[in-house]
Design a protein around this motif. Structure first.
Motif: not given
Length: 343
Positions: A129-133, A161-167, A250-258
């Motif tokens: 999720g995007n809670g770290g970003l 949020h320890a998933d590497p996509r989040c990091v 969405s709340g998916f971190v890569l969706d938010t970043l894009e």
């Protein structure tokens, strides 16, 4: 730590907070429902938050940015940040992300930094999720720069949020803020930030700071196996956003970043933020990240949005009725003063 004018970082904090507060009214709504209720434009704070935030109140996104800064001001490093985030959570905020709550409520030892790792492990290594970003601009605002900025961004993100996509998304974002504040053009700043992201060793950074330990070996191995792909996905989404594509808010971190990269390249602050607000879904978080980027670019928040700006929660160190204009500068100054002493 290199110098960064206080006015620059204060502007970024005000920018992300105002954008977050605009997006609060449209969170989880569809574009059609937003247009029907508010019309084709969105220029001022509005009622309608599903979590009861009043017009002008920023949400959990900005609250956690401020909580992170309050944590830095305690001189406790990552432990101080974690304690401050847990105090924010213990005060019962109206909105808390699922993975954020699970990580901060972790049954690990009170001074352990591995709650985010354990929460990711409990999700079968799926949650990103995007809670770290949403809160990571705090690290740049606090004064970290260069290699220290990348390491701290990784560690603070992984607290929840320890998933590497989040990091790696967070490492990119803070490097992007630094490049933009340094005067680089938008696409060039993104390219510079991607170079930093590609070269960064997130696993080593999280081992060094104690986020990964003996008790979370499986998560360490999962991170190792996925981090190359995570860097590639961050790179793809950043370039996609630069090219004008938006997959989802969405709340998916890569969706938010894009989405944030797409929106935040516009010519004015309002032109950056309004599209994120009008598209709904996780609009407060997307708008908050857009606001951070716009602030680092030096785009000015419309003055009429600043006077009513508040945070929609009370916790140790912050009162819900406090005006952001009156209290943000002191919070930033205290965080920067302590971070300067530790670097």
């Amino acid at each position: 730590m290199s110098e960064c004018p206080m006015t620059d970082v204060n502007g970024t904090l005000f920018s992300l907070a105002a954008a977050d507060a605009l997006g609060a009214a449209t969170e989880f709504k569809t574009p059609q429902a937003i247009a029907s209720r508010y019309g084709p434009t969105f220029t001022d704070y509005q009622p309608g938050s599903v979590f009861g935030f009043a017009p002008g109140e920023a949400t959990d996104d900005t609250q956690m940015v401020v909580a992170t800064l309050l944590g830095y001001a305690r001189k406790g490093g990552l432990e101080g940040v974690l304690a401050a985030l847990r105090e924010w959570l213990a005060a019962g905020p109206p909105d808390v992300g699922g993975l954020t709550g699970a990580a901060l409520r972790s049954n690990s030892l009170a001074n352990s930094l591995d709650g985010g790792v354990r929460a990711w492990q409990d999700s079968a290594f799926q949650s990103a999720g995007n809670g770290g970003l949403m809160r990571i601009a705090a690290v740049w605002i606090a004064g970290f720069r260069g290699a220290e900025l990348a390491r701290e961004s990784a560690a603070v993100t992984a607290l929840t949020h320890a998933d590497p996509r989040c990091v790696y998304a967070s490492v990119f974002l803070t490097a992007f803020l630094e490049a933009l504040a340094g005067g680089q053009p938008y696409a060039g700043a993104a390219a510079s930030a991607l170079q930093i992201t590609d070269a960064f060793d997130g696993r080593a950074a999280l081992l060094d700071c104690g986020v990964f330990g003996i008790g979370t070996r499986d998560a360490h191995l999962a991170f190792r196996d996925r981090e190359r792909q995570a860097r590639a996905e961050v790179r793809t989404r950043v370039r996609s956003g630069l090219g004008g594509k938006l997959t989802s808010q969405s709340g998916f971190v890569l969706d938010t970043l894009e989405a944030a990269v797409k929106h935040a390249g516009a010519g004015t602050w309002h032109a950056c933020v309004e599209p994120a607000v009008l598209l709904g879904d996780d609009s407060d978080t997307v708008a908050c990240v857009v606001g951070a980027i716009a602030g680092a670019r030096g785009l000015e928040v419309p003055p009429y949005l600043l006077a009513p700006l508040r945070l929609g929660h009370t916790w140790p160190g912050w009162q819900r009725d406090w005006a952001c204009t009156g209290h943000f500068p002191a919070v930033v100054q205290a965080a920067q003063a302590q971070c300067a002493q530790t670097q």
